[in-house]
Write a protein that holds these residues in place. Sequence first.
Motif, PDB file in Angstrom:
ATOM      1  N   VAL A   1       0.831  -0.651  -0.036  1.00 45.19           N
ATOM      2  CA  VAL A   1      -0.068   0.069   0.015  1.00 45.19           C
ATOM      3  C   VAL A   1       0.892   1.168  -0.036  1.00 45.19           C
ATOM      4  O   VAL A   1       0.454   2.370  -0.872  1.00 45.19           O
ATOM      5  N   GLY A   2       1.948   1.205   0.681  1.00 43.62           N
ATOM      6  CA  GLY A   2       3.006   2.156   0.962  1.00 43.62           C
ATOM      7  C   GLY A   2       3.287   1.869  -0.770  1.00 43.62           C
ATOM      8  O   GLY A   2       3.444   3.876  -0.478  1.00 43.62           O
ATOM      9  N   LEU A   3       3.890   1.101  -0.978  1.00 43.21           N
ATOM     10  CA  LEU A   3       4.478   1.609  -2.303  1.00 43.21           C
ATOM     11  C   LEU A   3       3.382   1.917  -4.111  1.00 43.21           C
ATOM     12  O   LEU A   3       3.829   3.375  -4.547  1.00 43.21           O
ATOM     13  N   TYR A   4       2.236   1.646  -2.985  1.00 43.11           N
ATOM     14  CA  TYR A   4       1.620   2.281  -4.348  1.00 43.11           C
ATOM     15  C   TYR A   4       0.578   3.452  -3.989  1.00 43.11           C
ATOM     16  O   TYR A   4       1.382   4.484  -5.078  1.00 43.11           O
ATOM     17  N   ILE A   5       0.810   3.744  -2.916  1.00 43.25           N
ATOM     18  CA  ILE A   5       0.299   5.420  -2.701  1.00 43.25           C
ATOM     19  C   ILE A   5       1.800   6.098  -3.248  1.00 43.25           C
ATOM     20  O   ILE A   5       1.438   7.064  -3.481  1.00 43.25           O
ATOM     21  N   LEU A   6       2.965   6.278  -2.709  1.00 42.72           N
ATOM     22  CA  LEU A   6       3.909   7.607  -2.949  1.00 42.72           C
ATOM     23  C   LEU A   6       4.667   6.658  -4.335  1.00 42.72           C
ATOM     24  O   LEU A   6       4.728   7.820  -5.175  1.00 42.72           O
ATOM     25  N   GLY A   7       4.015   5.941  -5.254  1.00 38.83           N
ATOM     26  CA  GLY A   7       3.984   5.857  -7.066  1.00 38.83           C
ATOM     27  C   GLY A   7       2.623   6.887  -7.167  1.00 38.83           C
ATOM     28  O   GLY A   7       3.268   7.945  -7.940  1.00 38.83           O
ATOM     29  N   ALA A   8       1.844   6.840  -7.138  1.00 38.48           N
ATOM     30  CA  ALA A   8       0.602   7.452  -6.850  1.00 38.48           C
ATOM     31  C   ALA A   8       0.769   8.789  -6.812  1.00 38.48           C
ATOM     32  O   ALA A   8       1.611  10.046  -7.857  1.00 38.48           O
ATOM     33  N   LEU A   9       1.840   9.215  -5.272  1.00 37.79           N
ATOM     34  CA  LEU A   9       1.861  10.810  -5.179  1.00 37.79           C
ATOM     35  C   LEU A   9       3.150  11.306  -6.286  1.00 37.79           C
ATOM     36  O   LEU A   9       3.381  12.972  -7.272  1.00 37.79           O
TER      37      LEU A   9
ATOM     38  N   GLY B   1       0.253  11.730 -18.715  1.00 38.78           N
ATOM     39  CA  GLY B   1      -0.072   9.573 -18.711  1.00 38.78           C
ATOM     40  C   GLY B   1       1.781   8.946 -18.327  1.00 38.78           C
ATOM     41  O   GLY B   1       1.780   8.395 -17.398  1.00 38.78           O
ATOM     42  N   ASN B   2       2.338   9.514 -19.155  1.00 35.98           N
ATOM     43  CA  ASN B   2       3.816   8.655 -19.890  1.00 35.98           C
ATOM     44  C   ASN B   2       4.946   9.465 -18.563  1.00 35.98           C
ATOM     45  O   ASN B   2       5.567   8.863 -18.579  1.00 35.98           O
ATOM     46  N   LEU B   3       4.376  10.844 -18.321  1.00 29.70           N
ATOM     47  CA  LEU B   3       5.023  11.487 -16.560  1.00 29.70           C
ATOM     48  C   LEU B   3       5.026  10.703 -16.007  1.00 29.70           C
ATOM     49  O   LEU B   3       5.948  10.651 -14.797  1.00 29.70           O
ATOM     50  N   ALA B   4       3.583  11.040 -15.218  1.00 30.47           N
ATOM     51  CA  ALA B   4       3.337  10.068 -14.297  1.00 30.47           C
ATOM     52  C   ALA B   4       3.747   8.976 -13.700  1.00 30.47           C
ATOM     53  O   ALA B   4       4.176   8.369 -12.770  1.00 30.47           O
ATOM     54  N   HIS B   5       4.037   7.810 -15.614  1.00 27.90           N
ATOM     55  CA  HIS B   5       5.115   6.618 -15.016  1.00 27.90           C
ATOM     56  C   HIS B   5       6.081   6.831 -14.411  1.00 27.90           C
ATOM     57  O   HIS B   5       6.490   6.081 -13.975  1.00 27.90           O
ATOM     58  N   LEU B   6       6.958   7.687 -15.460  1.00 26.51           N
ATOM     59  CA  LEU B   6       8.078   7.813 -14.974  1.00 26.51           C
ATOM     60  C   LEU B   6       8.305   8.377 -13.784  1.00 26.51           C
ATOM     61  O   LEU B   6       9.287   7.825 -12.996  1.00 26.51           O
ATOM     62  N   GLY B   7       7.334   9.121 -13.150  1.00 25.27           N
ATOM     63  CA  GLY B   7       7.518   9.578 -11.491  1.00 25.27           C
ATOM     64  C   GLY B   7       6.974   8.493 -10.851  1.00 25.27           C
ATOM     65  O   GLY B   7       8.173   8.100  -9.594  1.00 25.27           O
ATOM     66  N   GLY B   8       6.301   7.548 -11.152  1.00 26.49           N
ATOM     67  CA  GLY B   8       5.925   6.269 -10.064  1.00 26.49           C
ATOM     68  C   GLY B   8       7.314   5.193 -10.658  1.00 26.49           C
ATOM     69  O   GLY B   8       7.383   4.915  -9.223  1.00 26.49           O
ATOM     70  N   ALA B   9       7.875   5.138 -12.196  1.00 22.95           N
ATOM     71  CA  ALA B   9       9.490   3.983 -11.519  1.00 22.95           C
ATOM     72  C   ALA B   9      10.251   4.702 -10.521  1.00 22.95           C
ATOM     73  O   ALA B   9      10.602   4.189 -10.226  1.00 22.95           O
ATOM     74  N   LEU B  10      10.250   6.187 -10.899  1.00 24.70           N
ATOM     75  CA  LEU B  10      11.356   6.966  -9.971  1.00 24.70           C
ATOM     76  C   LEU B  10      11.183   5.873  -8.129  1.00 24.70           C
ATOM     77  O   LEU B  10      12.689   5.594  -7.639  1.00 24.70           O
ATOM     78  N   ILE B  11       9.995   6.658  -7.728  1.00 28.85           N
ATOM     79  CA  ILE B  11       9.495   6.404  -6.850  1.00 28.85           C
ATOM     80  C   ILE B  11       9.360   4.717  -6.224  1.00 28.85           C
ATOM     81  O   ILE B  11      10.210   4.698  -5.335  1.00 28.85           O
ATOM     82  N   GLY B  12       9.480   4.349  -7.096  1.00 29.73           N
ATOM     83  CA  GLY B  12       9.857   2.048  -6.708  1.00 29.73           C
ATOM     84  C   GLY B  12      11.419   1.576  -7.105  1.00 29.73           C
ATOM     85  O   GLY B  12      11.554   1.176  -5.792  1.00 29.73           O
ATOM     86  N   PHE B  13      12.053   3.085  -7.487  1.00 36.63           N
ATOM     87  CA  PHE B  13      13.618   2.748  -7.305  1.00 36.63           C
ATOM     88  C   PHE B  13      13.954   2.454  -6.088  1.00 36.63           C
ATOM     89  O   PHE B  13      14.433   2.601  -5.099  1.00 36.63           O
ATOM     90  N   SER B  14      13.570   4.040  -5.392  1.00 38.71           N
ATOM     91  CA  SER B  14      14.454   4.864  -4.772  1.00 38.71           C
ATOM     92  C   SER B  14      13.881   3.929  -3.383  1.00 38.71           C
ATOM     93  O   SER B  14      14.294   3.849  -2.130  1.00 38.71           O
ATOM     94  N   TYR B  15      12.356   3.424  -3.222  1.00 40.97           N
ATOM     95  CA  TYR B  15      11.866   3.163  -1.576  1.00 40.97           C
ATOM     96  C   TYR B  15      12.782   1.602  -1.754  1.00 40.97           C
ATOM     97  O   TYR B  15      12.972   1.611  -0.484  1.00 40.97           O
ATOM     98  N   ILE B  16      12.982   1.152  -2.799  1.00 42.36           N
ATOM     99  CA  ILE B  16      13.464  -0.335  -2.709  1.00 42.36           C
ATOM    100  C   ILE B  16      15.024  -0.044  -1.859  1.00 42.36           C
ATOM    101  O   ILE B  16      15.113  -0.744  -0.720  1.00 42.36           O
ATOM    102  N   LYS B  17      15.315   0.905  -2.596  1.00 43.12           N
ATOM    103  CA  LYS B  17      17.186   1.052  -2.483  1.00 43.12           C
ATOM    104  C   LYS B  17      16.897   1.630  -0.964  1.00 43.12           C
ATOM    105  O   LYS B  17      18.333   1.366  -0.515  1.00 43.12           O
TER     106      LYS B  17
END
Length: 306
Positions: free
Chosen positions: A109-117, A197-213
């Motif tokens: 849930v945290g990753l989904y919400i942070l990815g949305a933001l 939409g594609n800019l949101a994809h890139l923002g979400g991708a950056l969050i996903g990578f940063s979150y796990i690292k």
Amino acid sequence: MSGLLDDFKSEFNKPNNTLVQLILINTVIFMTVIIVLVVTKLSGQPAAYQWVLDQLMMPWAPMALLKKPWTVLTYAFTHADPFHILWNMIFLYWFGRLIEEYLGSRRLVGLYILGALGGGLCYFASYNLIPYFSTQVGGQALLGASGAALSVAVGAATLLPNYTFHLLFIGPVRIKYIVLFFVVLSFFNSVGDNAGGNLAHLGGALIGFSYIKLLQAGSDLGRPIYWLMDRWSNLFRAKPPVKVSQRQRSTQATASAYASVGSPSPAASMPDQDEVDAILDKIGRSGYESLTREEKQKLFRASQKG
């Protein structure tokens, strides 16, 4: 109809069912939007449908966003096209089950919400700071779970880069290559018709990578989200009155202190080297997929020890 609602409630309220709950929330909102579309068209009031959609989509203009601040989250649960939600939910299910199984429901849930933001922030910043998007492409409102779903996908690929999916007509493919393909595709399409939409994809991708690292380094970006989740759940949790005598309170306090000092929670304890070696041997014999959720979580905690 009542049977259908009962089935929905039963599925939604199942324990350890967070991934399905996220998919159900997206599905219910989509069905509501479609019902509004049909009703407003039949009643000759199509503008009412657009008004409803406008309350859920995230605008790019600062003043419009100030008037509808809730849209920084609602956009990530809103779809108006059946193929859009179908693809997003399939994508979320594929990768979300890995995050849920390995890191738990709260972090999914945290990753989904942070990815949305993060996706909304990337979209908002690009449309307001880069002239190309506001002048040549135009100010498109943002909707859809693509950014949040890609955040989960990138998180899974960062955590388990060599995990393999067996794709139809292609065969086994490591998820890091699947996710990389979609990130690169979003980058190239960020100057196309669906730039927002594609800019949101890139923002979400950056969050996903940063979150796990950061999680692997010992920092959890999702802590504010978990705190809000706990506060929200506590609002609806009944607290039955319990009378505790002084002697019982003293006994409970002593037992609690003993448990906290002498018996750390099994879920939070650090596995020893023998446990880690046994898990690695099991991976060598049967593959990563054969591990239980507890074994995967132990392996993750062991990776943080160094």
